[in-house]
Design a protein around this motif. Structure first.
Motif, PDB file in Angstrom:
ATOM      1  N   SER A  91     -13.129   2.220  -0.046  1.00 50.43           N
ATOM      2  CA  SER A  91     -12.285   3.503   0.369  1.00 50.43           C
ATOM      3  C   SER A  91     -12.694   4.594  -0.657  1.00 50.43           C
ATOM      4  CB  SER A  91     -10.896   2.844  -0.263  1.00 50.43           C
ATOM      5  OG  SER A  91     -10.992   2.418  -1.921  1.00 50.43           O
ATOM      6  N   ILE A 121       0.728  -1.211   0.042  1.00 53.65           N
ATOM      7  CA  ILE A 121       0.132   0.105  -0.014  1.00 53.65           C
ATOM      8  C   ILE A 121       0.879   1.077  -0.271  1.00 53.65           C
ATOM      9  CG2 ILE A 121      -1.626   1.351   1.266  1.00 53.65           C
ATOM     10  CD1 ILE A 121      -2.672  -1.209   2.185  1.00 53.65           C
ATOM     11  N   VAL A 169     -11.166  -2.778   5.922  1.00 52.17           N
ATOM     12  CA  VAL A 169     -10.288  -2.757   4.496  1.00 52.17           C
ATOM     13  C   VAL A 169      -8.930  -2.815   4.967  1.00 52.17           C
ATOM     14  CG1 VAL A 169      -9.321  -1.174   2.671  1.00 52.17           C
ATOM     15  CG2 VAL A 169     -11.840  -1.222   3.229  1.00 52.17           C
ATOM     16  N   MET A 170      -8.331  -1.928   6.131  1.00 39.93           N
ATOM     17  CA  MET A 170      -7.195  -2.187   6.549  1.00 39.93           C
ATOM     18  C   MET A 170      -6.984  -3.213   7.533  1.00 39.93           C
ATOM     19  SD  MET A 170      -5.009  -0.013   5.299  1.00 39.93           S
ATOM     20  CE  MET A 170      -4.698   1.595   4.478  1.00 39.93           C
ATOM     21  N   LEU A 202      -5.579  -1.551  -2.609  1.00 44.58           N
ATOM     22  CA  LEU A 202      -6.437  -2.032  -1.635  1.00 44.58           C
ATOM     23  C   LEU A 202      -7.311  -3.369  -2.242  1.00 44.58           C
ATOM     24  CD1 LEU A 202      -7.571   1.514  -0.418  1.00 44.58           C
ATOM     25  CD2 LEU A 202      -5.753   0.083   0.664  1.00 44.58           C
ATOM     26  N   LEU A 246     -13.577  -3.452  -1.318  1.00 47.79           N
ATOM     27  CA  LEU A 246     -12.503  -2.558  -0.840  1.00 47.79           C
ATOM     28  C   LEU A 246     -12.282  -1.318  -1.609  1.00 47.79           C
ATOM     29  CD1 LEU A 246     -11.712  -5.370   0.116  1.00 47.79           C
ATOM     30  CD2 LEU A 246      -9.602  -4.593   0.571  1.00 47.79           C
TER      31      LEU A 246
END
Ligand SMILES: Cc1cc2nc3c(=O)[nH]c(=O)nc-3n(C[C@H](O)[C@H](O)[C@H](O)COP(=O)(O)OP(=O)(O)OC[C@H]3O[C@@H](n4cnc5c(N)ncnc54)[C@H](O)[C@@H]3O)c2cc1C
Ligand code: SF4
Lengths: 98, 435
Positions: free
Chosen positions: B324, B292, B359-360, B309, B320
């Motif tokens: 985002s 990333i 997501v993260m 992502l 994702l």
């Protein structure tokens, strides 16, 4: 017994819609005497078989069937082996389904 | 194009760009979206599974008019060697719910629909327009973009780079690196058409039920890669993706891999008699968390595949991307409504929101897996699938040999191929990267 039907890439590409920007190829290969290993790999791994070896052992591109995947860019842009751009807006491959 | 200034320019009308443009336009921001395709979706390729929750967070009543193919009731994971597959199938009637959780879609149609929603919300969408580079002011802030249309720079407070995995703008401006060949997979895909009832019969489906197959093993010839087969209403999407580094090292030809996958005795009957109407190729970001890049700066943010992502382990990307995009839109709206400038500092809000989301968290969870699969691909995609197939066949075949001999043979074949230590180390490393 196994049967293998070899499908030709030309037949595959023939199914697709393209609007070719005639006379403005979006990818070009830098003139070279002998190809780098990465450039040579493109003759095998380009999914549209745009890259081919010519009679004097150099890699040449015809980008009309290009699927704009970016594989050749990832492999060969940084080294300067190729110049890569998207076709002008609206041109190039036009996926019906994607 | 009028020379008025926009609150935001979104480059790209894929999953992330549409989510960002929609969420900002809906809140009244003046948004311009640029898309190089003839229409939104005409350049995009996906398998494709759509995850409903993430779209619902953006457009709650999307089921009313979105072009959806089938809702998924069954998922199969197949481990393949050259002539067999060992499978885990999960099917549940629970998935026949009022608001199904996952659908198959066709991207060219879906993106067109999503783009229409952006327009309805008040966004300006300009297709057939390629953004060629970013425009900067003297202080090093992004102030807009140049395009291949006449008329010079188009100005905006902030540019959302939603340009996908092969985005040129961000990499050429040095905002992020070009994806490395070991961090992107090349997927090739075909659309096979056949009547709805044939699909239903072959996969045991009724109504709009759908089934998907993910397949790994010797089909990728020792490279890190996966095959897939997804049922749509009247078509089947079939494809295979392998890391570009693997393809280049092995000088492997992607459409030959696809043809071999289609000819596999487990796949061929499912596709028999179909009419092929399209052949496509696209990259998938597979580097995970470690790949990333910087996600925001003065006057810009990057979302979706352009920001890597993408969760290759779970084959999730579009959700994702949408999430985002939504979060970038939210952050920009918040900065704007506080009267703030689109500085790096203020836009860090985007990352703050993203860090708290799935997501993260998901990408962090699997951060070690991409490199494991890359460095050990031959074992995971060649040795184990072959061994497991032999083990399954040893278990199933009845030929008068005592069972104990068969079991010993199975165990011996694993140890011979990988050694005791190798097996333990593979297991430990796999488990650790999964934790
Ligand atoms: C074969 C395959 C199967 C997949 N299967 C799944 C799946 O089942 N489920 C899932 O969730 N995800 C899947 N993914 C991943 C998913 O497709 C991506 O994660 C998602 O599309 C990313 O969205 P994005 O908006 O970031 O990028 P994209 O959808 O790629 O959109 C980028 C857009 O930007 C445009 N663009 C780029 N540069 C410019 C420019 N300079 N000017 C103007 N326009 C520009 C492009 O034309 C494109 O419309 C799959 C991907 C592939 C390739
Ligand atoms: S972008 Fe993809 S399809 Fe086009 S020439 Fe490069 S590798 Fe081939």
């Amino acid at each position: 017994m196994k049967t293998t039907i070899i499908e030709r890439i030309e037949d595959k590409l023939y199914q697709n819609r393209y609007l070719v920007d005639t006379g403005r190829p979006h990818i070009t290969v830098r003139p070279h005497l002998s190809p780098s290993p990465s450039l040579l790999a493109l003759t095998k791994i380009c999914p549209a078989k745009c890259y081919e070896l010519n009679e004097i052992g150099q890699v040449a591109i015809v980008s009309d069937g290009c699927l704009e995947c970016g594989t050749c860019r990832v492999l060969c842009e940084a080294s300067g082996d190729i110049k890569w751009n998207y076709p002008r807006g609206g041109f190039g491959v036009l996926f019906k389904f994607g | 194009m009028t020379q008025s200034k926009f609150d935001a320019i979104v480059v790209g009308a894929g999953m992330s760009g549409n989510a960002a443009a929609y969420s900002m336009a809906r809140r009244g921001l003046k948004v311009l979206q640029l898309e190089r395709g003839e229409h939104s979706g005409s350049k995009n390729v996906q398998g494709a599974i759509l995850y409903a929750d993430m779209l619902e967070a953006i457009i709650p009543n999307f089921r009313d008019d979105a072009p959806l193919e089938r809702h998924l009731v069954e998922q199969r994971f197949w481990l393949m060697d050259d002539s067999s597959h060992t499978g885990v199938h999960y099917r549940s009637g629970d998935f026949n719910e009022l608001k199904p959780n996952r659908y198959t879609i066709i991207r060219a149609q879906f993106d067109k629909w999503f783009s229409h929603k952006v327009r309805e919300a008040g966004g300006t969408v300009l297709c057939e327009t390629t953004a060629t580079r970013l425009a900067w002011d003297l202080s090093g802030k992004v102030i807009g973009v140049h395009t291949d249309r006449e008329g010079g720079v188009i100005l905006a407070d902030v540019v959302v780079l939603a340009e996908g995995v092969n985005g040129l703008l961000g990499t050429r401006a040095g905002l992020r690196d070009m994806p490395k060949s070991e961090n992107v997979a090349l997927a090739v895909k075909e659309m096979h058409f056949m009547p709805e009832d044939v699909i239903a019969e072959r996969f045991g489906l009724s109504g709009s039920e759908g089934c998907v197959i993910e397949a790994g093993g010797t089909i990728s010839r020792g490279m890190a890669g996966l095959g897939f087969l997804y049922t749509n209403k009247e078509s089947i999407s079939v494809g295979i993706g392998c890391l570009v580094s693997g393809l280049a090292e092995g000088m492997e030809n992607p459409y030959r891999l696809l043809d071999a996958f289609k000819q596999h005795p487990s796949i061929r009957p499912l596709l028999a008699g179909s009419e092929i109407k399209e052949y496509a190729a696209h990259l998938i970001p597979e580097g995970g968390f470690k790949a990333i890049p910087q996600l925001f700066g003065n006057g810009w943010v990057v979302v979706g595949d352009a920001a890597q992502l993408n969760n290759a382990v779970h084959r999730e990307g579009s959700n994702l991307a949408m999430t985002s995009g939504l979060m970038a839109g939210e952050a920009i709206f918040q900065v704007k409504s506080r009267g703030g400038l689109m500085t790096k500092r203020n836009l860090s809000l985007y990352k703050g929101i993203l860090d708290k989301s799935f997501v993260m968290k998901d990408l962090i969870k699997h951060k070690d897996l991409p490199s494991l699969l890359h460095t050990d691909s031959h074992n995971f995609f060649m040795t184990y699938p072959t061994l497991i197939s032999q083990a399954a066949q040893n278990f199933v075949r009845v030929d008068g040999a005592p069972k104990i001999n068969r079991e010993k043979a199975t165990a011996a074949s694993f140890i011979k191929a990988r050694s005791r230590w190798g097996l333990i180390s593979d297991a430990v490393r796999s488990a650790a990267s999964w934790r």
